[in-house]
Scaffold this motif. Structure first.
Motif, short mmCIF file in Angstrom:
data_model
loop_
_atom_site.label_atom_id
_atom_site.label_comp_id
_atom_site.label_asym_id
_atom_site.label_seq_id
_atom_site.Cartn_x
_atom_site.Cartn_y
_atom_site.Cartn_z
N LEU A 1 -25.55 -75.59 62.31
CA LEU A 1 -26.81 -75.88 62.29
C LEU A 1 -27.23 -77.16 61.60
O LEU A 1 -27.99 -77.83 61.84
CB LEU A 1 -27.64 -74.39 61.79
N THR A 2 -26.50 -77.26 60.22
CA THR A 2 -26.52 -78.39 59.45
C THR A 2 -26.34 -79.53 60.37
O THR A 2 -27.34 -80.54 60.55
CB THR A 2 -25.73 -78.50 58.45
N LYS A 3 -25.45 -79.70 61.21
CA LYS A 3 -25.12 -80.95 62.00
C LYS A 3 -26.43 -81.21 63.16
O LYS A 3 -26.76 -82.28 63.26
CB LYS A 3 -23.73 -80.85 62.84
N VAL A 4 -26.81 -80.09 63.68
CA VAL A 4 -27.83 -80.35 64.84
C VAL A 4 -29.14 -80.96 63.99
O VAL A 4 -29.78 -81.90 64.53
CB VAL A 4 -28.40 -79.04 65.27
N MET A 5 -29.69 -80.40 62.79
CA MET A 5 -30.60 -80.87 62.07
C MET A 5 -30.54 -82.24 61.73
O MET A 5 -31.60 -83.00 61.79
CB MET A 5 -30.99 -79.86 61.01
N LYS A 6 -29.02 -82.51 61.16
CA LYS A 6 -29.00 -84.02 60.76
C LYS A 6 -29.10 -84.87 62.43
O LYS A 6 -29.86 -85.82 62.17
CB LYS A 6 -27.24 -84.04 60.30
N TRP A 7 -28.50 -84.60 63.25
CA TRP A 7 -28.62 -85.16 64.58
C TRP A 7 -29.89 -85.30 65.02
O TRP A 7 -30.30 -86.32 65.95
CB TRP A 7 -27.66 -84.74 65.68
N LEU A 8 -30.89 -84.42 64.65
CA LEU A 8 -32.31 -84.64 65.23
C LEU A 8 -32.90 -85.43 64.34
O LEU A 8 -34.28 -85.76 64.51
CB LEU A 8 -32.87 -83.19 65.10
N GLY A 9 -32.61 -86.04 63.38
CA GLY A 9 -33.08 -86.97 62.43
C GLY A 9 -33.71 -86.39 61.03
O GLY A 9 -34.37 -87.18 60.48
N CYS A 10 -33.32 -85.02 60.69
CA CYS A 10 -33.67 -84.46 59.51
C CYS A 10 -33.07 -85.20 58.28
O CYS A 10 -31.88 -85.12 58.27
CB CYS A 10 -33.80 -82.88 59.58
N THR A 11 -33.83 -85.40 57.20
CA THR A 11 -33.26 -85.62 56.03
C THR A 11 -33.23 -84.70 55.04
O THR A 11 -32.95 -84.65 54.11
CB THR A 11 -34.15 -87.04 55.54
#
Length: 288
Positions: A227-237
């Protein structure tokens, strides 16, 4: 040609790095179904089939609210003791969209995490049996003037009570803060795949309200590492995990028959009817 490229990548990159790159490419290049639900607010959904994401089928839904003066505002909905569906919370508050909130007492109702609404404390944390602060007591969603942000526990016992924010919902674990991934312990809750609910904030201030379905053939669910990777890949800081499992629900006004976008797992069916009753939600509506 594609096979040759894959073999070339495998000879140059370690298998784990190659897998991560293919996963991120699959997510970024996905042809998301998108629809406008309010000013500066869109719904995105996508079904990842053929094990294209983390070697599994996955169904991801999220509402993106751009940081803009005309964008809807954020609110906390709660019940002190009663448990009600996310859709019911949303409808009674005339919301545009909503997701389930933080952890709660499934037998007796009420949040087990600190909640403050309009400067009034609704619930205090319920510590674990060993009197240690739970993983979901170490970060918070805070809302001021209907704008949402994420904060990290400062290590003190009275942190949440000392915060000056008008609206606070503790949850966790924290996944990302200020573009830095948080360290996650390899406990079963973090490591195993489940339905997940999360909030993320992008560099431009856009807020994502996201669900990943799980415990289904069409969607395996994710670990918190995934989930962390997904949020990161979606551009979340910055990003924070909320209550998941059977509670995971994303609701959008006017969507389908009952507004439920994802496939809640509590009825063990791949439909939109399996909502679990919850104690609190995060919802959006036009600013007052």
């Amino acid at each position: 040609m594609k096979l040759t490229l894959r073999l070339l990548l495998l000879t140059v990159l370690p298998i784990g790095v190659y897998a991560q790159q293919t996963d991120s490419i699959a997510l970024v290049k996905a042809k998301w179904s998108r629809s406008s639900i309010a000013k500066k607010t869109k719904l995105y959904t996508y079904q990842f089939n053929d094990s294209t994401l983390f070697n599994a089928n996955q169904y991801i839904s999220f509402v993106a609210v751009k940081n803009h003066k005309k964008a809807p505002g954020f609110y906390i909905g709660y019940e002190k003791k009663e448990l009600i569906k996310t859709s019911t919370f949303a409808e009674k508050n005339n919301a545009i969209a909503a997701i389930n909130g933080t952890f709660f007492d499934i037998r007796n109702g009420g949040s087990v995490d600190f909640i403050k609404v309009n400067d009034t404390v609704i619930n205090q944390n319920r510590k674990e049996k060993n009197n240690i602060r739970a993983l979901h007591h170490r970060a918070a969603v805070v809302i001021n003037e209907h704008l949402l942000s994420i904060k990290k526990w400062d290590g003190t016992d009275t942190w949440e009570n000392n915060l000056s924010d008008k609206n606070i919902m503790l949850s966790g674990p924290l996944l990302i803060l200020n573009n830095e991934k948080e360290k996650l312990d390899s406990v079963p809750f973090n490591r195993l795949r489940h339905p997940r609910t999360a909030i993320g904030i992008k560099a431009d201030g856009t807020v994502l309200l996201l669900t990943v379905d799980g415990r289904q053939q069409n969607s395996a669910g994710m670990s918190l590492f995934e989930l962390t990777k997904v949020m990161k890949w979606l551009g979340c800081t910055s990003a924070i995990n909320l209550d998941g499992g059977g509670s995971t629900t994303l609701w959008v006004k006017g969507y389908g028959d009952n507004g439920v976008v994802n496939y809640p797992s509590d009825n063990k069916k791949w439909d939109h009817e399996g909502q679990r009753k919850v104690a609190n939600v995060i919802y959006i509506k036009g600013k007052q």
